[in-house]
Write a protein that holds these residues in place. Structure first.
Motif, PDB file in Angstrom:
ATOM      1  N   SER A  13       0.825  -1.213   0.000  1.00  0.00           N
ATOM      2  CA  SER A  13       0.000   0.000   0.000  1.00  0.00           C
ATOM      3  C   SER A  13       0.859   1.263   0.000  1.00  0.00           C
ATOM      4  N   GLU A  14       2.017   1.233   0.704  1.00  0.00           N
ATOM      5  CA  GLU A  14       2.900   2.404   0.704  1.00  0.00           C
ATOM      6  C   GLU A  14       3.455   2.671  -0.688  1.00  0.00           C
ATOM      7  N   ASP A  15       3.800   1.584  -1.398  1.00  0.00           N
ATOM      8  CA  ASP A  15       4.328   1.729  -2.752  1.00  0.00           C
ATOM      9  C   ASP A  15       3.283   2.339  -3.679  1.00  0.00           C
ATOM     10  N   ILE A  16       2.067   1.899  -3.521  1.00  0.00           N
ATOM     11  CA  ILE A  16       0.975   2.400  -4.368  1.00  0.00           C
ATOM     12  C   ILE A  16       0.741   3.887  -4.085  1.00  0.00           C
ATOM     13  N   ARG A  17       0.716   4.258  -2.796  1.00  0.00           N
ATOM     14  CA  ARG A  17       0.524   5.672  -2.452  1.00  0.00           C
ATOM     15  C   ARG A  17       1.692   6.510  -2.950  1.00  0.00           C
ATOM     16  N   PHE A  18       2.912   6.005  -2.821  1.00  0.00           N
ATOM     17  CA  PHE A  18       4.083   6.747  -3.294  1.00  0.00           C
ATOM     18  C   PHE A  18       3.993   6.955  -4.808  1.00  0.00           C
ATOM     19  N   ALA A  19       3.662   5.895  -5.537  1.00  0.00           N
ATOM     20  CA  ALA A  19       3.559   5.991  -6.999  1.00  0.00           C
ATOM     21  C   ALA A  19       2.492   7.012  -7.408  1.00  0.00           C
ATOM     22  N   ALA A  20       1.349   6.967  -6.728  1.00  0.00           N
ATOM     23  CA  ALA A  20       0.275   7.921  -7.031  1.00  0.00           C
ATOM     24  C   ALA A  20       0.723   9.346  -6.721  1.00  0.00           C
ATOM     25  N   SER A  21       1.489   9.503  -5.638  1.00  0.00           N
ATOM     26  CA  SER A  21       1.984  10.833  -5.274  1.00  0.00           C
ATOM     27  C   SER A  21       2.986  11.360  -6.283  1.00  0.00           C
ATOM     28  N   VAL A  22       3.829  10.482  -6.812  1.00  0.00           N
ATOM     29  CA  VAL A  22       4.783  10.912  -7.849  1.00  0.00           C
ATOM     30  C   VAL A  22       4.010  11.509  -9.013  1.00  0.00           C
ATOM     31  N   LYS A  23       2.990  10.806  -9.458  1.00  0.00           N
ATOM     32  CA  LYS A  23       2.200  11.288 -10.595  1.00  0.00           C
ATOM     33  C   LYS A  23       1.464  12.587 -10.252  1.00  0.00           C
ATOM     34  N   ARG A  24       0.813  12.619  -9.081  1.00  0.00           N
ATOM     35  CA  ARG A  24       0.071  13.825  -8.674  1.00  0.00           C
ATOM     36  C   ARG A  24       0.982  15.039  -8.591  1.00  0.00           C
ATOM     37  N   ARG A  25       2.124  14.902  -7.911  1.00  0.00           N
ATOM     38  CA  ARG A  25       3.059  16.028  -7.751  1.00  0.00           C
ATOM     39  C   ARG A  25       3.631  16.454  -9.093  1.00  0.00           C
ATOM     40  N   ARG A  26       4.022  15.482  -9.908  1.00  0.00           N
ATOM     41  CA  ARG A  26       4.592  15.802 -11.223  1.00  0.00           C
ATOM     42  C   ARG A  26       3.587  16.594 -12.048  1.00  0.00           C
ATOM     43  N   GLU A  27       2.350  16.128 -12.073  1.00  0.00           N
ATOM     44  CA  GLU A  27       1.306  16.820 -12.841  1.00  0.00           C
ATOM     45  C   GLU A  27       0.999  18.190 -12.238  1.00  0.00           C
ATOM     46  N   ALA A  28       0.987  18.278 -10.913  1.00  0.00           N
ATOM     47  CA  ALA A  28       0.722  19.569 -10.254  1.00  0.00           C
ATOM     48  C   ALA A  28       1.800  20.586 -10.612  1.00  0.00           C
ATOM     49  N   LEU A  29       3.022  20.123 -10.810  1.00  0.00           N
ATOM     50  CA  LEU A  29       4.122  21.012 -11.190  1.00  0.00           C
ATOM     51  C   LEU A  29       4.155  21.267 -12.695  1.00  0.00           C
ATOM     52  N   GLY A  30       3.290  20.580 -13.429  1.00  0.00           N
ATOM     53  CA  GLY A  30       3.219  20.771 -14.881  1.00  0.00           C
ATOM     54  C   GLY A  30       4.376  20.124 -15.634  1.00  0.00           C
ATOM     55  N   TRP A  31       4.940  19.072 -15.072  1.00  0.00           N
ATOM     56  CA  TRP A  31       6.093  18.418 -15.688  1.00  0.00           C
ATOM     57  C   TRP A  31       5.663  17.154 -16.416  1.00  0.00           C
ATOM     58  N   SER A  32       6.312  16.886 -17.526  1.00  0.00           N
ATOM     59  CA  SER A  32       6.126  15.614 -18.218  1.00  0.00           C
ATOM     60  C   SER A  32       6.958  14.558 -17.495  1.00  0.00           C
ATOM     61  N   GLN A  33       6.711  13.300 -17.822  1.00  0.00           N
ATOM     62  CA  GLN A  33       7.530  12.227 -17.255  1.00  0.00           C
ATOM     63  C   GLN A  33       8.982  12.394 -17.685  1.00  0.00           C
ATOM     64  N   GLY A  34       9.185  12.773 -18.931  1.00  0.00           N
ATOM     65  CA  GLY A  34      10.540  12.983 -19.435  1.00  0.00           C
ATOM     66  C   GLY A  34      11.259  14.110 -18.700  1.00  0.00           C
ATOM     67  N   GLU A  35      10.538  15.183 -18.402  1.00  0.00           N
ATOM     68  CA  GLU A  35      11.145  16.307 -17.681  1.00  0.00           C
ATOM     69  C   GLU A  35      11.538  15.898 -16.266  1.00  0.00           C
ATOM     70  N   LEU A  36      10.659  15.142 -15.594  1.00  0.00           N
ATOM     71  CA  LEU A  36      10.999  14.667 -14.256  1.00  0.00           C
ATOM     72  C   LEU A  36      12.224  13.753 -14.317  1.00  0.00           C
ATOM     73  N   ALA A  37      12.278  12.877 -15.301  1.00  0.00           N
ATOM     74  CA  ALA A  37      13.433  11.978 -15.441  1.00  0.00           C
ATOM     75  C   ALA A  37      14.715  12.786 -15.635  1.00  0.00           C
ATOM     76  N   ARG A  38      14.647  13.822 -16.449  1.00  0.00           N
ATOM     77  CA  ARG A  38      15.828  14.670 -16.690  1.00  0.00           C
ATOM     78  C   ARG A  38      16.267  15.353 -15.396  1.00  0.00           C
ATOM     79  N   LEU A  39      15.311  15.855 -14.624  1.00  0.00           N
ATOM     80  CA  LEU A  39      15.636  16.506 -13.350  1.00  0.00           C
ATOM     81  C   LEU A  39      16.230  15.506 -12.355  1.00  0.00           C
ATOM     82  N   LEU A  40      15.709  14.277 -12.357  1.00  0.00           N
ATOM     83  CA  LEU A  40      16.229  13.253 -11.457  1.00  0.00           C
ATOM     84  C   LEU A  40      17.645  12.845 -11.849  1.00  0.00           C
ATOM     85  N   LYS A  41      17.901  12.782 -13.149  1.00  0.00           N
ATOM     86  CA  LYS A  41      19.274  12.500 -13.605  1.00  0.00           C
ATOM     87  C   LYS A  41      20.208  13.594 -13.099  1.00  0.00           C
ATOM     88  N   GLY A  42      19.768  14.841 -13.211  1.00  0.00           N
ATOM     89  CA  GLY A  42      20.562  15.966 -12.734  1.00  0.00           C
ATOM     90  C   GLY A  42      20.785  15.930 -11.230  1.00  0.00           C
TER      91      GLY A  42
END
Length: 180
Positions: A13-42
Motif C-alpha cells: 500500500s505504501e508503494d501504491i501511495r508513493f507511486a500515485a503521489s509521484v504522478k500527482r506532484r509531477r502533474e501539479a508542477l506541470g512536468w512531463s515524465q521525461g522532464e521529471l526523469a531529466r531533473l532526477l538525472k541531474g
C-alpha cells in the motif's frame, strides 16, 4: 558486490501511495515524465528515463529509499508527504495554503496597526497646535470653529487598536455563526 538492478514490483500500500503521489506532484508542477526523469538525472539518479517514471507511476517498478528521497526533493515536497493518500494530500495542501494566507493576513494587520499608531502619533503631535489656534480664534473672535476637529482628534487618540481588532473579530464570528 552485486550490480544494481531494478527492484521487482510487488507493491504494497505504501508503494501504491508513493507511486500515485509521484504522478500527482509531477502533474501539479506541470512536468512531463521525461522532464521529471531529466531533473532526477541531474540530481544524481543516472538510470532514470521517461519509461522509468512511467513504470514507477504504474507501480511496475518499486523505488529504493534513497531514490524516494531524491524524487521527493525533486518534486519539492517531503518524503513523508509522498505516502499520503489523495484525500490526505488535498487536505494538507489546503491547510498549507490556509497557513500561508494567515501569514499574509497577519502581516497586513501588523502593518495596518503600525500605520494606525503612526497616524495617532501624528494627530497627537498636531492636536496641541490646533488647540492653541482655537484659543487664538476665541481671542480674535474669528468665525472658524475648531471644536469638532479637536473632538475628532481626541476621539481618534483614545482608540485602542486591540479593541478595534476585538470588535472586528466579534463582528466576524457573529456573521459566521449566523451562516452556520
Amino acid at each position: 558486490m552485486t550490480p544494481r538492478t531494478e527492484v521487482e514490483a510487488v507493491p504494497g500500500s505504501e508503494d501504491i501511495r508513493f507511486a500515485a503521489s509521484v504522478k500527482r506532484r509531477r502533474e501539479a508542477l506541470g512536468w512531463s515524465q521525461g522532464e521529471l526523469a531529466r531533473l532526477l538525472k541531474g540530481a544524481g539518479l543516472s538510470g532514470f528515463h521517461q519509461t522509468t517514471i512511467s513504470r514507477i507511476e504504474k507501480c511496475e517498478r518499486l523505488v529504493r529509499l534513497g531514490e524516494a528521497k531524491v524524487i521527493a526533493d525533486t518534486l519539492q515536497t517531503r518524503l513523508d508527504v509522498m505516502f499520503l493518500e489523495a484525500g490526505e494530500m488535498e487536505t494538507l495542501v489546503r491547510f498549507t495554503e490556509a497557513v500561508k494566507s494567515r501569514r499574509k493576513t497577519t502581516s497586513a494587520i501588523s502593518h495596518a496597526v503600525q500605520d494606525f499608531l503612526e497616524a495617532q502619533a501624528e494627530v497627537d503631535e498636531h492636536l496641541e497646535s490646533v488647540a492653541v489656534m482655537k484659543k487664538e480664534e476665541e481671542a480674535l473672535s474669528q468665525k472658524i470653529h475648531l471644536d469638532s476637529l479637536i473632538r475628532e482628534g481626541r476621539t481618534f487618540l483614545a482608540l485602542d487598536p486591540v479593541e478595534i481588532a476585538m470588535k472586528a473579530a466579534e463582528k466576524y464570528h457573529g456573521q459566521h455563526s449566523k451562516e452556520g
